[in-house]
Design an enzyme around this catalytic site. Structure first.
Site, mmCIF file in Angstrom:
data_model
loop_
_atom_site.group_PDB
_atom_site.id
_atom_site.type_symbol
_atom_site.label_atom_id
_atom_site.label_comp_id
_atom_site.label_asym_id
_atom_site.label_seq_id
_atom_site.Cartn_x
_atom_site.Cartn_y
_atom_site.Cartn_z
ATOM 1 N N PRO A 2 0.825 -1.210 0.000
ATOM 2 C CA PRO A 2 0.000 0.000 0.000
ATOM 3 C C PRO A 2 0.859 1.260 0.000
ATOM 4 C CG PRO A 2 -0.750 -1.570 1.647
ATOM 5 C CD PRO A 2 0.559 -2.071 1.157
ATOM 6 N N GLU A 3 0.359 2.310 -0.644
ATOM 7 C CA GLU A 3 1.077 3.575 -0.687
ATOM 8 C C GLU A 3 0.425 4.561 0.274
ATOM 9 O OE1 GLU A 3 1.899 4.745 -4.757
ATOM 10 O OE2 GLU A 3 2.090 2.647 -5.363
ATOM 11 N N LYS A 53 4.574 4.998 5.165
ATOM 12 C CA LYS A 53 3.914 3.699 5.127
ATOM 13 C C LYS A 53 3.829 3.056 6.509
ATOM 14 C CE LYS A 53 5.261 3.197 0.314
ATOM 15 N NZ LYS A 53 5.904 2.396 -0.730
ATOM 16 N N ARG A 262 11.861 -2.427 -11.094
ATOM 17 C CA ARG A 262 10.414 -2.233 -11.072
ATOM 18 C C ARG A 262 9.984 -1.497 -12.325
ATOM 19 N NH1 ARG A 262 8.742 -0.142 -5.161
ATOM 20 N NH2 ARG A 262 6.723 -0.951 -5.840
#
Length: 274
Positions: A2-3, A53, A262
């Protein structure tokens, strides 16, 4: 993972379920925290907030619980208050008369004195949290114009929580697209106007994702695609994870590149000016 927007929404849900309510029972899975269970029982939580986070849970005796979900951690707040049926490992449980909140699979949970929070090894390295109420537009713009980061490649920099905290992989691609910049350059190669657009995009899309539950696309585009019965994955983002699909703005096919292990996603027409 999650961001920032997702972590802040989790903090909002925890505030609704826990803040201002007396704790009737508390559970830690970690042996080193077991002695704190009876100390926390009977107290009230005064606030829950996100930091990048991580989540900070403030208790009325000036103790703060730091928790970081890492890759697999997840808070669950069942409507009936009953412990969820899951194969995940329970790490923390907080109960009050109105309900309960459960933290599963997180490997990093600590208790800190309130006056030591800013000295925590993770917290002290963070750049300005784009969604924190104390963060200003000037704070974000300052990062883009700082000499400290000028020789860093933008694609790498946007994932560095020491630059702007709360940005992750989907926001990274969306910010670069929204700002209309070439994703292959170092920060010093962008013009003043481009840096200003990047700062604006960082704030606009982070706030939009927080408010919409993860949608970064323009509302007008979202509504148009919904009328065409488009799937959520088709209207959620401008470019992220849309390789081979058409750009919502110009119709060019979206492409992807791998950088730092990524993927990034971009529109060649909107962003590349070779």
């Amino acid at each position: 993972m999650p961001e920032g927007p997702e972590i802040w929404r989790t903090a909002d849900n925890l505030n609704k379920a826990l803040t201002g309510r007396k704790i009737t029972d508390f559970y830690f899975a970690f042996d080193e925290l077991k002695d704190s269970e009876p100390k926390l029982k009977g107290q009230k939580i005064t606030n829950v907030e996100a930091r990048a986070k991580a989540i900070l849970t403030y208790f009325e005796d000036d103790i703060v619980m730091y928790s970081h979900n890492q890759l697999y951690g997840k808070w669950m707040i069942p409507e009936d208050g009953k412990q969820p049926e899951t194969n995940r490992s329970l790490r923390v449980a907080i109960h009050n008369k109105q309900g309960s909140a459960y933290l599963y699979s997180a490997s990093d949970v600590e208790l800190l004195p309130r006056n030591k929070v800013e000295d925590h090894s993770y917290i002290k390295k963070l750049g300005p949290d784009v969604l924190h109420p104390n963060t200003t537009k000037q704070d974000i713009a300052k990062q883009y114009f700082s000499d400290e980061f000028k020789n860093r490649k933008l694609t790498t920099l946007l994932l560095d929580q020491g630059f702007v905290s709360g940005i992750g992989n989907y926001l990274r691609s969306e910010i670069m697209f929204y700002a209309g910049v070439n994703p292959r350059q170092k920060l010093r190669e962008y013009s003043r106007e481009e840096k200003e657009e990047l700062a604006k995009a960082t704030i606009t899309l982070s706030e939009r994702s927080y408010e919409t539950g993860g949608i970064t696309n323009d509302a007008s585009i979202v509504e148009a695609l919904k009328r065409e019965n488009a799937a959520y994955s088709e209207y959620r983002h401008f470019v992220y994870n849309r390789t081979g699909d058409r750009c919502h703005k110009c119709g060019t096919v979206i492409e992807e590149e791998k950088t730092g292990g990524r993927k990034i996603y971009y529109c060649p027409s909107c962003q590349i000016n070779d």
